[in-house]
Design a protein around this motif. Sequence first.
Motif, short mmCIF file in Angstrom:
data_model
loop_
_atom_site.label_atom_id
_atom_site.label_comp_id
_atom_site.label_asym_id
_atom_site.label_seq_id
_atom_site.Cartn_x
_atom_site.Cartn_y
_atom_site.Cartn_z
N GLY A 150 0.79 -1.21 0.00
CA GLY A 150 0.00 0.00 0.00
C GLY A 150 0.83 1.26 0.00
O GLY A 150 1.87 1.33 0.66
N ARG B 235 -0.36 5.20 0.57
CA ARG B 235 -1.44 6.15 0.82
C ARG B 235 -0.91 7.56 0.64
O ARG B 235 0.14 7.92 1.19
CB ARG B 235 -1.99 5.96 2.23
N ASP C 47 -6.49 6.18 -0.40
CA ASP C 47 -6.07 5.14 0.54
C ASP C 47 -4.93 4.30 -0.02
O ASP C 47 -4.03 3.89 0.73
CB ASP C 47 -7.25 4.24 0.90
N ASN C 48 -4.96 4.00 -1.30
CA ASN C 48 -3.91 3.16 -1.88
C ASN C 48 -3.75 3.51 -3.35
O ASN C 48 -4.70 3.40 -4.14
CB ASN C 48 -4.24 1.67 -1.73
N VAL D 281 -5.65 -2.08 -5.95
CA VAL D 281 -6.31 -2.77 -4.84
C VAL D 281 -7.01 -4.03 -5.31
O VAL D 281 -7.35 -4.90 -4.50
CB VAL D 281 -7.30 -1.82 -4.13
N GLU E 239 -2.12 -8.91 -2.64
CA GLU E 239 -1.06 -8.09 -2.03
C GLU E 239 0.31 -8.39 -2.61
O GLU E 239 1.18 -7.52 -2.63
CB GLU E 239 -1.07 -8.28 -0.52
#
Length: 634
Positions: free
Chosen positions: A35, A37, A42-43, A47, A51
């Motif tokens: 991630g 931010r 947020d990312n 997403v 991951e």
Amino acid sequence: MAPVGVSIRVRDDHVVIDNGILQLTLSNPEGLITGVRYNGVDNLLEVLNKEGNRGYWDVVWSEPQGSGIFDVIQGTHFEIIHEDENQVEVSFTRNWDPSLQGKLVPLNIDKRFIMLRGCSGFYTYAIYEHREGWPDFDLAETRVAFKLRKDKFCYMAIADNRQRFMPMPDDRMPNRSQRLAYPEAVLLTNPVNPDLKGEVDDKYQYSCEDKDIKVHGWMSFDPPIGFWQITPSEEFRSGGPIKQNLTSHVGPTTLTVFFSAHYSGEDLVPKFRNGEYWKKVFGPVFIYLNSTMDGTDRQLLWDDAKLQTLTQVESWPYEFPVSEDFQKCDQRGSVTGRLLVRDKFIDEKDIIGDAAFVGLALPGEVGSWQREFKGYQFWTRANDKGIFTITNVRTGNYNIYAWVPGFIGDYKLDVTITITSGSQINLGDLVYKPPREGPTLWEIGIPDRSAAEFFIPEPNPIYINRLYINHPDRFRQYGLWERYADLYSDSDLIYSVGESDYRKDWFFAHVTRKTKENSYEATTWQIKFRVDSVHQTGDYKLRVALASATLSELQVRFNDAMVNPPHFTTRLIGRDNSIARHGIHGLYWLFNIDVQSAWLIEGDNTIYLTQTKSSSPFQGIMYDYIRMEGPPGQ
């Protein structure tokens, strides 16, 4: 207000580093970038991906003679290396032991991430170590990859004149595109953005020479954000300043490629044998984030990224990385000198080596730098007086190499240069004597290790990338290799010295011809020239410099197209695949051919150049420069 200090939070499965500007999330202990931010988003990473497929270091490796294995490097141990309000540096290591033989690349790998106070981005670097006695292996590629959000990042920039709205990754799917000659290239038939219909997408159209890969990345317009990969130094790359590598492409993907076999082939694949010891630091590189209030002005984000790049380059070598394997400024040395060129057939006086490429690389043979991969390389350009200065050189033993645009061949000083901490070595005047035995009778092209000066055709209208219409890099259009057969459907290229113009009459690549039976055939080009009087007392010389070769054999014949064996053959050479990958050069080759006077006749002569290998449309060569020299006493 003073910038917020850097903080770190360690959880069972994640590590979060935050400096109030951005927040970086890394998996624990794998060290995958899960991630980023920034600016209310947020990312920035995709997403929708798992991951392990958002941001990562990877390698492609193999056991000797084995198949390549793609490996996303996942650490097994996490450690905080440095932590205070001004800086956090973390480490994710993966150590090798004999139980992992054949399963993981035999390297100890230490991935590092750094965040600084008040800094709108983060740094990453890695230390690879192959210990003495460990198994042999080949290392085809290593890089850092970022997969950004496709719903945000739609505009890509890799240079002032190479920027565009890009297709969506969905556009490359079978229901929206047609696959072309290889998987990387597709024709967009039903793209999400209808304005892109009929264009070709191919990641190799966005390759760059290493010397020009300083900053590239993506922009979002809602909100206006830039995600930039900045490489402040080329020292940890391989193959010299004009080695080509991938940058950013549809995904949206942005890459830091430290080395690869692209545009070089197996010649640039590091092969580790006999349990040799090796250690190398890759990076640090800087991931820079920026934003603007005006979402309609793309230029603001790009110009700011370029300014940040200048700042990073001027700060190199960084003082903040904690690892002792990364040498700081006071641990390094420098080399200076002046390069001159001595060619009495051009000028009785020595010629200034203006704009020469001058570099330090591991000791080797003349020109070995373009196939060198295990050490560090340091390059610069000489100024208009031929003076060069190479600063911030890591300690160690080097040879100094050079090549000069406008002259064939390579220079190497036959002295090993030892750099120690703080050393300032002045080499004085260095004199390069390029290959030359007689006066120039005629020449074709410019000796600059590129085929860019030759005729580059317009692309087939059904295979267009609109970015490259009327562009200096027009050679990056797809399918140009097929245009040769369109221009020369029944006979091959004939070039008449004194009448033809290489800018119009010499096709940029000596390729095969597709037949009506959908097979391919060899092609033979001709050079026609006059010799008023053949000198019997000395040999002539034909210099053939190649800018690229892919599974090719060039045969050269004089005045007899059928003589067998040919007067000269290169034998099978090259794997750089530059024709298919829209490069205008790959690796450099120079062949110096002794031409017996008996092969020539008074009056009209013909040289036949045959590229004999013809099982594929991508087998072929690109010429850099050809020169015919008379006997020395002529």
